[in-house]
Motif scaffolding. Structure first.
Motif, short mmCIF file in Angstrom:
data_model
loop_
_atom_site.label_atom_id
_atom_site.label_comp_id
_atom_site.label_asym_id
_atom_site.label_seq_id
_atom_site.Cartn_x
_atom_site.Cartn_y
_atom_site.Cartn_z
N ARG A 97 0.89 -1.52 0.13
CA ARG A 97 -0.17 -0.01 0.15
C ARG A 97 0.90 1.30 -0.12
O ARG A 97 1.98 1.09 0.42
N GLY A 98 0.25 2.28 -0.54
CA GLY A 98 1.00 3.59 -0.23
C GLY A 98 2.14 3.80 -1.58
O GLY A 98 3.32 4.05 -0.90
N LEU A 99 1.83 3.61 -2.56
CA LEU A 99 2.81 3.86 -3.45
C LEU A 99 2.94 5.19 -3.89
O LEU A 99 2.18 5.94 -4.44
N TYR A 100 4.40 5.78 -3.84
CA TYR A 100 4.63 7.02 -4.23
C TYR A 100 5.84 7.10 -5.16
O TYR A 100 6.61 6.23 -4.70
N VAL A 101 5.96 8.21 -5.97
CA VAL A 101 7.32 8.35 -6.98
C VAL A 101 7.88 9.47 -6.50
O VAL A 101 7.45 10.46 -6.32
N ILE A 102 9.25 9.11 -5.93
CA ILE A 102 9.93 10.43 -5.37
C ILE A 102 11.27 10.80 -6.28
O ILE A 102 11.75 9.81 -6.87
N THR A 103 11.43 12.09 -6.07
CA THR A 103 12.92 12.42 -6.84
C THR A 103 13.80 13.03 -5.84
O THR A 103 13.80 14.05 -5.61
N PRO A 104 14.84 12.18 -5.30
CA PRO A 104 15.66 12.45 -4.31
C PRO A 104 16.71 13.48 -5.01
O PRO A 104 16.94 13.36 -6.07
N SER A 105 17.54 14.16 -4.27
CA SER A 105 18.61 14.94 -4.47
C SER A 105 19.62 14.24 -5.17
O SER A 105 19.79 12.95 -4.88
N ILE A 106 20.54 14.80 -5.84
CA ILE A 106 21.64 14.33 -6.52
C ILE A 106 22.86 13.73 -5.47
O ILE A 106 23.19 12.46 -5.52
N GLU A 107 22.84 14.19 -4.35
CA GLU A 107 23.48 14.00 -3.27
C GLU A 107 23.26 12.70 -2.74
O GLU A 107 24.05 11.75 -2.45
N ASP A 108 21.94 12.53 -2.41
CA ASP A 108 21.18 11.34 -1.78
C ASP A 108 21.33 10.14 -2.76
O ASP A 108 21.74 8.96 -2.45
N LEU A 109 21.28 10.31 -4.11
CA LEU A 109 21.48 9.49 -5.24
C LEU A 109 22.81 8.77 -5.26
O LEU A 109 22.93 7.65 -5.54
N GLN A 110 23.78 9.87 -5.09
CA GLN A 110 25.04 9.32 -5.00
C GLN A 110 25.49 8.49 -3.91
O GLN A 110 26.28 7.68 -3.87
N GLN A 111 25.00 8.86 -2.75
CA GLN A 111 25.49 8.30 -1.60
C GLN A 111 24.67 6.80 -1.57
O GLN A 111 25.53 5.88 -1.04
N ALA A 112 23.62 6.74 -1.98
CA ALA A 112 22.96 5.35 -2.10
C ALA A 112 23.88 4.56 -2.97
O ALA A 112 24.05 3.18 -2.88
N TYR A 113 24.29 5.20 -4.21
CA TYR A 113 24.91 4.40 -5.29
C TYR A 113 26.31 3.85 -4.77
O TYR A 113 26.84 2.87 -4.92
N LEU A 114 26.96 5.02 -4.04
CA LEU A 114 28.27 4.41 -3.47
C LEU A 114 27.99 3.37 -2.31
O LEU A 114 28.90 2.38 -2.19
N TYR A 115 27.01 3.52 -1.66
CA TYR A 115 26.72 2.42 -0.71
C TYR A 115 26.44 0.94 -1.43
O TYR A 115 26.99 0.13 -0.83
N VAL A 116 25.86 0.98 -2.56
CA VAL A 116 25.70 -0.14 -3.21
C VAL A 116 27.02 -0.79 -3.65
O VAL A 116 27.21 -1.97 -3.70
N LEU A 117 27.74 -0.01 -4.33
CA LEU A 117 29.08 -0.19 -4.72
C LEU A 117 30.06 -0.93 -3.85
O LEU A 117 30.71 -2.01 -3.95
N ASN A 118 30.09 -0.29 -2.71
CA ASN A 118 30.91 -0.65 -1.38
C ASN A 118 30.53 -1.92 -0.83
O ASN A 118 31.35 -2.46 -0.24
N ASN A 119 29.36 -2.36 -1.13
CA ASN A 119 28.96 -3.70 -0.31
C ASN A 119 28.59 -4.67 -1.65
O ASN A 119 28.16 -5.86 -1.53
N SER A 120 29.36 -4.48 -2.88
CA SER A 120 29.35 -5.55 -3.85
C SER A 120 30.84 -6.13 -3.78
O SER A 120 31.81 -5.50 -3.72
N ASN A 121 30.58 -7.47 -3.76
CA ASN A 121 32.10 -8.19 -3.98
C ASN A 121 32.82 -8.02 -5.24
O ASN A 121 34.14 -7.91 -5.30
N GLU A 122 32.03 -7.89 -6.39
CA GLU A 122 32.65 -7.84 -7.65
C GLU A 122 33.24 -6.43 -7.78
O GLU A 122 34.41 -6.22 -8.59
N VAL A 123 32.76 -5.21 -7.23
CA VAL A 123 33.61 -3.95 -7.19
C VAL A 123 34.63 -3.79 -6.05
O VAL A 123 35.41 -2.78 -6.42
N LEU A 124 34.73 -4.91 -5.18
CA LEU A 124 35.51 -4.52 -4.18
C LEU A 124 37.27 -4.33 -4.64
O LEU A 124 37.97 -3.59 -4.10
N PRO A 125 37.53 -5.19 -5.73
CA PRO A 125 39.11 -4.87 -6.21
C PRO A 125 39.26 -3.46 -6.77
O PRO A 125 40.25 -2.92 -6.55
N TYR A 126 38.06 -3.04 -7.20
CA TYR A 126 38.26 -1.60 -8.00
C TYR A 126 38.21 -0.53 -6.79
O TYR A 126 39.07 0.32 -6.73
#
Length: 200
Positions: A97-126
């Motif tokens: 229930r309660g579906l909403y579409v939001i557009t977060p700020s660029i800073e929040d998106l980059q922080q979430a993107y960086l979090y995903v990359l830091n927790n990926s085993n395939e990205v760890l060597p980079y």
């Protein structure tokens, strides 16, 4: 043997007579009326018509017996009276229930993107490689400063490195595209046989 009046609590009194009753009547659960009295309470719950008590009890009892009987011959049915869980066949996530579409700020998106990359085993060597480059270019800075510099420029460096590497996997090439600007949010979500609801 004489017992003081205070000794004749109902539970003690019952235990005093248990041995004699077992000798006379056999196992205690056979002559006792407790199960019958409990079942009478269930039957009283079947009463809906106060003018025809017995008929109301009989009608609902027969209905339940018939449903229980037929449920043995029908696949994927549940017994009468047992609640069904809405999570039995759902392990993957699904919004409720309660579906909403939001557009977060660029800073929040980059922080979430960086979090995903830091927790990926395939990205760890980079990640380790880039941290080494930051330390090499600035050998005197502290670990916290290295981490800040790494987080600041890693996304751009990672994208350029993957696009220029012909041996990079397909998953890494898709990851370099980054997250979408529009994000789906739910006020209620079912996942792993649990329901979660947001307060605000």
């Amino acid at each position: 043997m004489y017992f003081p009046p205070a000794f004749l609590d109902i539970m003690v009194h019952l235990i005093v007579h248990l041995v004699r009753k077992i000798k006379c009547c056999g196992p205690i659960y056979l002559p006792w009326m407790y199960p019958d009295k409990q079942y009478v309470k269930i039957l009283k719950g079947y009463t809906k018509n106060l003018h025809r008590l017995e008929a109301s009890i009989v009608e609902r009892y027969i209905t339940e017996e018939v449903i229980e009987f037929y449920s043995e011959y029908i696949e994927k049915t549940k017994s009468v009276g047992l609640p069904e869980s809405r999570h039995d066949e759902r392990v993957g996530g699904k919004g409720s229930r309660g579906l909403y579409v939001i557009t977060p700020s660029i800073e929040d998106l980059q922080q979430a993107y960086l979090y995903v990359l830091n927790n990926s085993n395939e990205v760890l060597p980079y990640i380790l490689c880039h941290e080494g480059l930051v330390k090499k270019s600035n050998p005197k800075i502290s670990k916290n400063r290295v981490l800040k510099e790494h987080n600041k420029i890693f996304l751009t460096w990672f994208k350029d490195t993957i696009l220029s590497d012909d041996n990079a996997s397909e998953m890494l090439r898709k990851v370099t595209d980054g997250p979408k600007r529009n994000v789906l949010t739910w006020q209620g979500y079912n996942i792993n046989k649990y329901s979660f609801h947001t307060k605000a």
